[in-house]
Design a protein around this motif. Structure first.
Motif, PDB file in Angstrom:
ATOM      1  N   GLU A  34      -6.828   5.330  -5.658  1.00  0.00           N
ATOM      2  CA  GLU A  34      -7.536   5.183  -4.487  1.00  0.00           C
ATOM      3  C   GLU A  34      -8.281   3.151  -4.383  1.00  0.00           C
ATOM      4  N   SER A  36      -3.513  -0.920  -4.581  1.00  0.00           N
ATOM      5  CA  SER A  36      -3.229  -1.291  -3.108  1.00  0.00           C
ATOM      6  C   SER A  36      -3.063  -2.959  -3.542  1.00  0.00           C
ATOM      7  N   SER A  43       3.169  -2.904  -4.552  1.00  0.00           N
ATOM      8  CA  SER A  43       2.689  -1.610  -4.223  1.00  0.00           C
ATOM      9  C   SER A  43       2.562  -1.462  -2.559  1.00  0.00           C
ATOM     10  N   TRP A  73       5.800   0.921  -1.216  1.00  0.00           N
ATOM     11  CA  TRP A  73       5.651   2.194  -1.409  1.00  0.00           C
ATOM     12  C   TRP A  73       4.530   3.378  -0.887  1.00  0.00           C
ATOM     13  N   SER A  74       3.617   1.891  -0.516  1.00  0.00           N
ATOM     14  CA  SER A  74       2.276   3.001   0.328  1.00  0.00           C
ATOM     15  C   SER A  74       3.412   3.091   2.013  1.00  0.00           C
ATOM     16  N   GLU A  75       3.838   2.489   2.416  1.00  0.00           N
ATOM     17  CA  GLU A  75       5.305   2.354   3.863  1.00  0.00           C
ATOM     18  C   GLU A  75       5.901   3.320   3.349  1.00  0.00           C
ATOM     19  N   ALA A  76       6.873   3.712   2.022  1.00  0.00           N
ATOM     20  CA  ALA A  76       7.015   4.697   1.914  1.00  0.00           C
ATOM     21  C   ALA A  76       6.803   6.091   2.066  1.00  0.00           C
ATOM     22  N   GLY A  77       5.010   5.741   1.422  1.00  0.00           N
ATOM     23  CA  GLY A  77       5.201   6.944   1.583  1.00  0.00           C
ATOM     24  C   GLY A  77       4.882   7.683   0.443  1.00  0.00           C
ATOM     25  N   LEU A  78       4.640   7.054  -0.763  1.00  0.00           N
ATOM     26  CA  LEU A  78       5.611   7.278  -1.931  1.00  0.00           C
ATOM     27  C   LEU A  78       4.077   6.972  -3.474  1.00  0.00           C
ATOM     28  N   ASP A  79       3.205   6.364  -2.552  1.00  0.00           N
ATOM     29  CA  ASP A  79       2.002   5.780  -3.341  1.00  0.00           C
ATOM     30  C   ASP A  79       0.991   7.495  -4.387  1.00  0.00           C
ATOM     31  N   LEU A  80       0.650   8.068  -3.767  1.00  0.00           N
ATOM     32  CA  LEU A  80       0.454   9.078  -4.454  1.00  0.00           C
ATOM     33  C   LEU A  80       0.856  10.243  -5.933  1.00  0.00           C
ATOM     34  N   LYS A  98      -0.497  10.452  -8.824  1.00  0.00           N
ATOM     35  CA  LYS A  98      -2.172   9.821  -8.973  1.00  0.00           C
ATOM     36  C   LYS A  98      -3.183  10.260 -10.049  1.00  0.00           C
TER      37      LYS A  98
END
Length: 292
Positions: free
Chosen positions: A185, A189, A194, A197-204, A207
């Motif tokens: 977390e 960013s 990155s 990937w965050s915009e696509a909702g795949l950043d987690l 994790k």
């Protein structure tokens, strides 16, 4: 030592039967549903299946047992059908280590290693794309572009970059047990590439477990944690002899793949193979081949 070799004997025996089931189940789903996912039996994903089967594959490569060629064909075929890059890598490592006990056999093993790698790299677009995208990410210091084919590379490299940031701040001890998700977390960013990937909702993705035991240990326990793992492996590998090599090296290959690919601390098979390495390595008397 309490029946460790007997437990391993049970494992390799049922690994063969499980490989048969997995192959049949794979083609059953292919025929009925056009299933495109790799063979994995009833396990969560192909890489988990391939890694779990690897000690049995190496053991039968190494030991002269009844119906050996048929067993190797079945277990190896199941691993290949998984389509897992970890499975391909495990086969390459197994072929390299199967008979490396002299200078001549080291050269033979090295030639098998190179040939197997080139073969898998040439025939498997998935394997080659993962290798290429991983090296591209390492060279550029940036995450791959967003697409379904690069999910595995993203999961591995994003957590790698997070761990490197942790080591810059706390190189000796890392951020502590269970801290990787918090570190993710904090640092994700700031990793180049990155944003999409965050915009696509795949950043987690991965994790919590870092997608790799090695990366997670580095993040949570730092250089000291890495050194302790290396010390454990080194101390127990010194106990390898002609009689126990098939078991200990097979379990060692499993650990190599888990260190690369799986970050789960509580997987039952992880502790099973750690105990195999430790307890069989402690046994002073040679292990009879008939016992396994």
């Amino acid at each position: 030592y309490v029946g460790a070799q007997e437990l391993f004997s049970v494992y390799v025996r049922y690994a063969y039967y499980y490989a048969i089931f997995s192959i049949i189940y794979y083609y059953y789903k292919q025929l009925l549903y056009g299933y495109s996912f790799g063979a994995h039996g009833l396990m969560s994903e192909p890489s988990v299946y391939a890694i779990f089967m690897m000690p049995a594959f190496y053991y039968f490569l190494r030991e002269r047992v009844e119906h050996r060629k048929r067993i190797i064909l079945v277990i190896g075929g199941g691993i290949l059908l998984s389509g897992s890059s970890m499975g391909y890598l495990g086969i390459v490592i197994s072929l390299f280590l199967v008979n490396t006990v002299s200078i001549k056999s080291w050269f033979k093993g090295l030639s098998l290693l190179v040939t197997s790698f080139i073969l898998f790299y040439s025939i498997s677009s998935d394997f080659s794309s993962r290798i290429n995208s991983t090296f591209d990410a390492l060279n550029s210091g940036s995450l791959p572009t967003v697409n379904t084919g690069s999910l595995s590379t993203f999961a591995l490299m994003s957590n790698y970059f997070v761990a490197m940031n942790v080591l810059k701040e706390n190189p000796s001890l890392g951020n502590g047990l269970g801290s990787h998700s918090k570190s993710h977390e904090k640092y994700f960013s700031s990793i180049p590439g990155s944003g999409p990937w965050s915009e696509a909702g795949l950043d987690l993705i991965n994790k919590s477990d870092a997608n790799s035991l090695g990366i997670r240990i580095a993040s949570e326990f730092g250089i000291i944690g890495i050194m302790l793992v290396a010390l454990f492996l080194w101390r127990n590998l010194k106990n390898v002899n002609y009689e126990n090599r098939g078991i200990i090296i097979g379990a060692f290959i499993y650990l190599i793949l888990v260190i690369i690919r799986s970050g789960n601390y509580v997987a039952a098979d992880l502790y099973f193979f750690i105990f195999m390495i430790y307890f069989i390595g402690q046994r002073k008397q040679p292990i009879s081949r008939k016992e396994c």
